[in-house]
Design a protein around this motif. Sequence first.
Motif, PDB file in Angstrom:
ATOM      1  N   PHE A  59       0.682  -1.060  -0.152  1.00 43.49           N
ATOM      2  CA  PHE A  59       0.070  -0.091   0.042  1.00 43.49           C
ATOM      3  C   PHE A  59       0.948   1.300   0.036  1.00 43.49           C
ATOM      4  CE2 PHE A  59       0.864  -0.848   4.425  1.00 43.49           C
ATOM      5  CZ  PHE A  59       0.800   0.330   5.141  1.00 43.49           C
ATOM      6  N   GLN A  60       0.306   2.160  -0.450  1.00 40.93           N
ATOM      7  CA  GLN A  60       0.949   3.572  -0.473  1.00 40.93           C
ATOM      8  C   GLN A  60       0.301   4.693   0.332  1.00 40.93           C
ATOM      9  OE1 GLN A  60       1.692   5.077  -4.561  1.00 40.93           O
ATOM     10  NE2 GLN A  60       2.735   6.628  -3.616  1.00 40.93           N
ATOM     11  N   VAL A  61       0.919   5.333   1.159  1.00 38.64           N
ATOM     12  CA  VAL A  61       0.674   6.271   1.982  1.00 38.64           C
ATOM     13  C   VAL A  61       0.671   7.836   1.443  1.00 38.64           C
ATOM     14  CG1 VAL A  61       0.498   7.571   4.345  1.00 38.64           C
ATOM     15  CG2 VAL A  61       0.823   5.103   4.140  1.00 38.64           C
ATOM     16  N   GLU A  62      -0.289   8.445   1.422  1.00 42.19           N
ATOM     17  CA  GLU A  62      -0.368   9.645   0.401  1.00 42.19           C
ATOM     18  C   GLU A  62       0.172  10.761   1.579  1.00 42.19           C
ATOM     19  OE1 GLU A  62      -0.509  10.271  -2.668  1.00 42.19           O
ATOM     20  OE2 GLU A  62      -0.574   8.139  -3.244  1.00 42.19           O
ATOM     21  N   GLY A  63       0.702  11.951   1.227  1.00 37.18           N
ATOM     22  CA  GLY A  63       0.915  12.991   2.234  1.00 37.18           C
ATOM     23  C   GLY A  63       1.601  12.900   3.415  1.00 37.18           C
ATOM     24  N   ASP A  64       1.585  13.553   4.101  1.00 36.76           N
ATOM     25  CA  ASP A  64       2.205  13.509   5.542  1.00 36.76           C
ATOM     26  C   ASP A  64       1.386  12.546   6.532  1.00 36.76           C
ATOM     27  OD1 ASP A  64       3.926  13.368   7.700  1.00 36.76           O
ATOM     28  OD2 ASP A  64       3.990  15.577   7.980  1.00 36.76           O
ATOM     29  N   PHE A  65       2.072  11.325   6.787  1.00 35.21           N
ATOM     30  CA  PHE A  65       1.125  10.178   7.480  1.00 35.21           C
ATOM     31  C   PHE A  65       1.021  10.542   8.991  1.00 35.21           C
ATOM     32  CE2 PHE A  65       0.759   6.264  10.060  1.00 35.21           C
ATOM     33  CZ  PHE A  65      -0.156   5.984   9.546  1.00 35.21           C
ATOM     34  N   ASP A  66       1.907  11.447   9.511  1.00 29.67           N
ATOM     35  CA  ASP A  66       1.765  11.779  10.852  1.00 29.67           C
ATOM     36  C   ASP A  66       1.140  12.995  11.239  1.00 29.67           C
ATOM     37  OD1 ASP A  66       3.563   9.595  11.500  1.00 29.67           O
ATOM     38  OD2 ASP A  66       5.369  10.527  11.330  1.00 29.67           O
TER      39      ASP A  66
END
Length: 78
Positions: A59-66
Amino acid sequence: MHAINISDARKNLPHLISEIAASRNEVLITRHGRPIARLIAYEPDKSTQNKYPLRGLEFQVEGDFDEPMPDMWDAMKL
């Protein structure tokens, strides 16, 4: 299902396991011509196979995950 003597099974165990995994056939292990064990291919439990259907998928996380979500900051302002 074919039979094999325990001493031959010890000598050829890696090959024997590969053969069983590929053919799904059972092998009877004998000692002095008497059956002592049966070697079979592993069958995974069907009930746990779908327990984690997404395991192993990428999977790919878009933007700033935190970074907190904007509405979260609004909720924190009292």
